[in-house]
Write an enzyme that holds these catalytic residues in place. Sequence first.
Site, PDB file in Angstrom:
ATOM      1  N   LYS A   2       7.872   1.848  -1.281  1.00  0.00           N
ATOM      2  CA  LYS A   2       8.150   1.326  -2.629  1.00  0.00           C
ATOM      3  C   LYS A   2       9.103   2.238  -3.405  1.00  0.00           C
ATOM      4  O   LYS A   2      10.093   1.773  -3.962  1.00  0.00           O
ATOM      5  CB  LYS A   2       6.844   1.149  -3.415  1.00  0.00           C
ATOM      6  CG  LYS A   2       5.897   0.120  -2.827  1.00  0.00           C
ATOM      7  CD  LYS A   2       4.614   0.020  -3.604  1.00  0.00           C
ATOM      8  CE  LYS A   2       3.810   1.290  -3.674  1.00  0.00           C
ATOM      9  NZ  LYS A   2       3.317   1.801  -2.396  1.00  0.00           N
ATOM     10  N   SER A   3       8.812   3.523  -3.449  1.00  0.00           N
ATOM     11  CA  SER A   3       9.658   4.447  -4.203  1.00  0.00           C
ATOM     12  C   SER A   3      11.045   4.567  -3.563  1.00  0.00           C
ATOM     13  O   SER A   3      12.051   4.666  -4.271  1.00  0.00           O
ATOM     14  CB  SER A   3       8.998   5.819  -4.297  1.00  0.00           C
ATOM     15  OG  SER A   3       7.772   5.721  -4.984  1.00  0.00           O
ATOM     16  N   ASP A  54       2.813   4.459   1.246  1.00  0.00           N
ATOM     17  CA  ASP A  54       3.646   4.742   2.423  1.00  0.00           C
ATOM     18  C   ASP A  54       4.455   3.561   2.936  1.00  0.00           C
ATOM     19  O   ASP A  54       5.020   3.632   4.022  1.00  0.00           O
ATOM     20  CB  ASP A  54       2.809   5.319   3.574  1.00  0.00           C
ATOM     21  CG  ASP A  54       2.265   6.694   3.266  1.00  0.00           C
ATOM     22  OD1 ASP A  54       2.844   7.384   2.407  1.00  0.00           O
ATOM     23  OD2 ASP A  54       1.271   7.087   3.892  1.00  0.00           O
ATOM     24  N   GLU A  97       5.467   3.149  -9.830  1.00  0.00           N
ATOM     25  CA  GLU A  97       4.051   3.308 -10.178  1.00  0.00           C
ATOM     26  C   GLU A  97       3.678   2.345 -11.307  1.00  0.00           C
ATOM     27  O   GLU A  97       2.912   2.673 -12.214  1.00  0.00           O
ATOM     28  CB  GLU A  97       3.723   4.757 -10.546  1.00  0.00           C
ATOM     29  CG  GLU A  97       4.108   5.781  -9.489  1.00  0.00           C
ATOM     30  CD  GLU A  97       3.341   5.671  -8.179  1.00  0.00           C
ATOM     31  OE1 GLU A  97       2.356   4.910  -8.112  1.00  0.00           O
ATOM     32  OE2 GLU A  97       3.729   6.345  -7.212  1.00  0.00           O
ATOM     33  N   PRO A 123       0.831  -1.204   0.000  1.00  0.00           N
ATOM     34  CA  PRO A 123       0.000   0.000   0.000  1.00  0.00           C
ATOM     35  C   PRO A 123       0.868   1.257   0.000  1.00  0.00           C
ATOM     36  O   PRO A 123       2.095   1.192   0.094  1.00  0.00           O
ATOM     37  CB  PRO A 123      -0.800  -0.126   1.297  1.00  0.00           C
ATOM     38  CG  PRO A 123       0.105  -0.894   2.200  1.00  0.00           C
ATOM     39  CD  PRO A 123       0.830  -1.869   1.303  1.00  0.00           C
TER      40      PRO A 123
END
Length: 182
Positions: A8-9, A5, A80, A3
């Site tokens: 991932k980035s 926060d 993304e 999800p």
Amino acid sequence: HGPMDCGKSTLALQIDHNQARQGRSGLLLVRHDRSGPARITSRLGLSRDAVEVSDRMDVRELVAGRVAAGARVDYVVVDEAQFLDPDQVEQLADLVDDAGVDVYAFGISTDFRGWLFPGSQRLLELADSVQRLQVEVLCWCGRPGLLNARVVGGRVVRAGDTVLVADTGGEADLHYQVLCRA
């Protein structure tokens, strides 16, 4: 995947950093990043320029063009990735299988209604490895947050366009919030 926060980035940028430190040459791709311009951005403040993947872009041709221009592409990092077209996901798999390019894709699995994004579905079907990130994000109730809810005017909505880019700032009229399934 995971999800909002869950980092991932941040992990995408860390992988790029670690790969580059070993002398490997990479390409950063993004689709609909919340920051606007083509960048991979982390809410922790880290960011790097990236190439925006457009609707009809063929990522194999993008990489082939870079190689033809004399650049090396050892790996591709996609942030993304849920917003990719399923055909673009297959193109990433072709890069792995046919060109020996390592591909790292990061994204959320489901939309605000709990349905798999088409890009995420194809990634789950084709990936050699799938990992849920370990940074636990909490729902307001204290349970583990698993889903990204769309909040409009202070109310959770369950209908509308699948893709509507916004941030997680709770003050905006339109934002997303991590919730548990319940």
